[in-house]
Design a protein around this motif. Structure first.
Motif, PDB file in Angstrom:
ATOM      1  N   ASN A  80      -4.978  -4.678   8.915  1.00 37.47           N
ATOM      2  CA  ASN A  80      -5.205  -4.242   7.537  1.00 37.47           C
ATOM      3  C   ASN A  80      -5.095  -5.430   6.582  1.00 37.47           C
ATOM      4  OD1 ASN A  80      -5.370  -2.584   5.226  1.00 37.47           O
ATOM      5  ND2 ASN A  80      -3.155  -2.416   5.157  1.00 37.47           N
ATOM      6  N   ASN A 138       0.834  -1.196   0.000  1.00 35.97           N
ATOM      7  CA  ASN A 138       0.000   0.000   0.000  1.00 35.97           C
ATOM      8  C   ASN A 138       0.871   1.249   0.000  1.00 35.97           C
ATOM      9  OD1 ASN A 138      -2.881  -1.070   0.325  1.00 35.97           O
ATOM     10  ND2 ASN A 138      -1.831  -2.121   2.006  1.00 35.97           N
ATOM     11  N   LEU A 187      -1.573   0.595   8.049  1.00 35.14           N
ATOM     12  CA  LEU A 187      -1.357  -0.048   6.757  1.00 35.14           C
ATOM     13  C   LEU A 187      -0.396  -1.229   6.874  1.00 35.14           C
ATOM     14  CD1 LEU A 187      -1.089   3.080   4.422  1.00 35.14           C
ATOM     15  CD2 LEU A 187      -3.031   1.513   4.650  1.00 35.14           C
ATOM     16  N   VAL A 232       1.038   5.324   1.428  1.00 35.08           N
ATOM     17  CA  VAL A 232       0.507   6.436   2.196  1.00 35.08           C
ATOM     18  C   VAL A 232       0.827   7.728   1.452  1.00 35.08           C
ATOM     19  CG1 VAL A 232       2.589   6.680   3.628  1.00 35.08           C
ATOM     20  CG2 VAL A 232       0.387   7.510   4.485  1.00 35.08           C
ATOM     21  N   MET A 242      -6.443  -5.322   2.546  1.00 33.29           N
ATOM     22  CA  MET A 242      -6.223  -4.060   1.847  1.00 33.29           C
ATOM     23  C   MET A 242      -4.858  -4.108   1.176  1.00 33.29           C
ATOM     24  SD  MET A 242      -6.520  -0.330   3.620  1.00 33.29           S
ATOM     25  CE  MET A 242      -6.311   1.198   2.732  1.00 33.29           C
ATOM     26  N   VAL A 283      -1.176   6.301  10.494  1.00 34.19           N
ATOM     27  CA  VAL A 283      -1.741   5.740   9.258  1.00 34.19           C
ATOM     28  C   VAL A 283      -0.826   4.632   8.728  1.00 34.19           C
ATOM     29  CG1 VAL A 283      -2.471   6.226   6.899  1.00 34.19           C
ATOM     30  CG2 VAL A 283      -2.897   7.912   8.700  1.00 34.19           C
ATOM     31  N   VAL A 295      -3.497   5.844  -0.067  1.00 33.11           N
ATOM     32  CA  VAL A 295      -4.269   6.349   1.069  1.00 33.11           C
ATOM     33  C   VAL A 295      -3.889   7.791   1.380  1.00 33.11           C
ATOM     34  CG1 VAL A 295      -4.887   5.963   3.478  1.00 33.11           C
ATOM     35  CG2 VAL A 295      -4.418   4.005   1.983  1.00 33.11           C
ATOM     36  N   SER A 296      -4.828   8.696   1.175  1.00 30.25           N
ATOM     37  CA  SER A 296      -4.586  10.109   1.477  1.00 30.25           C
ATOM     38  C   SER A 296      -4.623  10.349   2.980  1.00 30.25           C
ATOM     39  CB  SER A 296      -5.652  10.994   0.822  1.00 30.25           C
ATOM     40  OG  SER A 296      -5.555  10.931  -0.580  1.00 30.25           O
ATOM     41  N   SER A 297      -3.686  11.167   3.445  1.00 28.13           N
ATOM     42  CA  SER A 297      -3.709  11.682   4.812  1.00 28.13           C
ATOM     43  C   SER A 297      -3.196  13.106   4.730  1.00 28.13           C
ATOM     44  CB  SER A 297      -2.840  10.817   5.733  1.00 28.13           C
ATOM     45  OG  SER A 297      -2.974  11.250   7.081  1.00 28.13           O
ATOM     46  N   SER A 327      -3.648   0.022  -2.365  1.00 27.94           N
ATOM     47  CA  SER A 327      -4.387   1.253  -2.080  1.00 27.94           C
ATOM     48  C   SER A 327      -3.447   2.451  -1.932  1.00 27.94           C
ATOM     49  CB  SER A 327      -5.207   1.105  -0.794  1.00 27.94           C
ATOM     50  OG  SER A 327      -6.220   0.146  -0.963  1.00 27.94           O
TER      51      SER A 327
END
Length: 249
Positions: A232, A171, A227, A173, A235, A223, A240-242, A238
């Protein structure tokens, strides 16, 4: 989330988001190795430090071998190391272009690729790549940096597909504007180039975020921890917006 005895590698974990993640995971029982060119201060004892320049594949290979010799496994990887450049295409020198590609693209590629055989043998692993709000959107005077973060997003998705059969999750971030040394350097450069006060730049950065402020490294670290974690488990691939809501505008 439990990270007890989870062997974790974080690149670029001496400062910023990498450091915050290292401290969070070690505090929750993980065995964390910091691969960086900058050694932490003497009072910073969270995790183990291994000198590693991600521009050099040989450094990465040697670092992983050291971890495997000591621990016998690598459970999690946060490919965090990266640099920033505030410049248009015409303002970007050939040397700056090569440096961003070497660290943000090639460094990330080698960091992930060289851990995959270990995780495949284990039939399990969790990887997080460091993206950016510029994985999704463009910003002025950021062509090369944005290019590297767009590449990171695609690397995340394709790698997730390829290694899902091995139970390896991948994933990405994607932080927005975060209070890190990388940001401070960028603000200083921007203020100098545009002959404005740094305080005004920081104020404008706050006001353009829907939440009204820039983020903290610790917020991104939480976050990343999710992940990476077994919580998690369904998932992968992905982005992933933060980012305080920046890219939803």
């Amino acid at each position: 989330m439990s990270f007890q005895n989870k062997v974790t590698i974080i690149t670029g974990a001496t400062t910023g988001i990498g450091k915050a993640t290292r401290e969070l995971l070690t505090g929750q029982g993980a065995i964390v190795y910091n691969l960086d060119v900058q050694k932490p201060g003497d009072d910073d004892r969270a995790g183990e430090f291994i000198y590693c320049d991600v521009r050099k594949k040989s450094d990465i290979v040697q670092a992983y071998q050291t971890v495997m010799n000591r621990e016998g496994k690598i459970d999690m990887l946060f490919a965090n190391a990266g640099i920033h450049l505030f410049a248009s295409m015409e303002q970007t020198s050939d040397e700056q272009l090569e440096d961003l590609i070497a660290i943000n693209i090639k460094g990330t590629f080698f960091t992930v690729r060289e851990v995959l055989p270990y995780m495949k043998a284990q039939r399990k692993g969790s990887i997080v790549l460091m993206g950016s709000d510029q994985t999704f959107v463009g910003k002025g005077s950021s062509s090369v940096y944005g290019m590297t973060k767009g590449a990171t997003g695609q690397l995340t998705k394709s790698t997730a597909i390829d290694y899902a059969p091995y139970n390896i999750r991948v994933n990405c971030v994607c932080p927005g504007t975060i209070d890190t040394p990388l940001l401070h350097k960028a603000v200083t450069h921007f203020a100098s180039v545009n002959a404005v006060e740094e305080a005004g730049v920081y104020e404008s950065l706050d006001t353009i975020q829907p939440l009204g402020r820039i983020g903290k490294p610790e917020e991104i670290a939480r976050v990343v921890a999710f992940l990476l974690s077994d919580e998690n488990s369904f998932m992968t691939g992905s982005l992933v917006s933060s980012d305080g809501g920046y890219v939803c505008q």
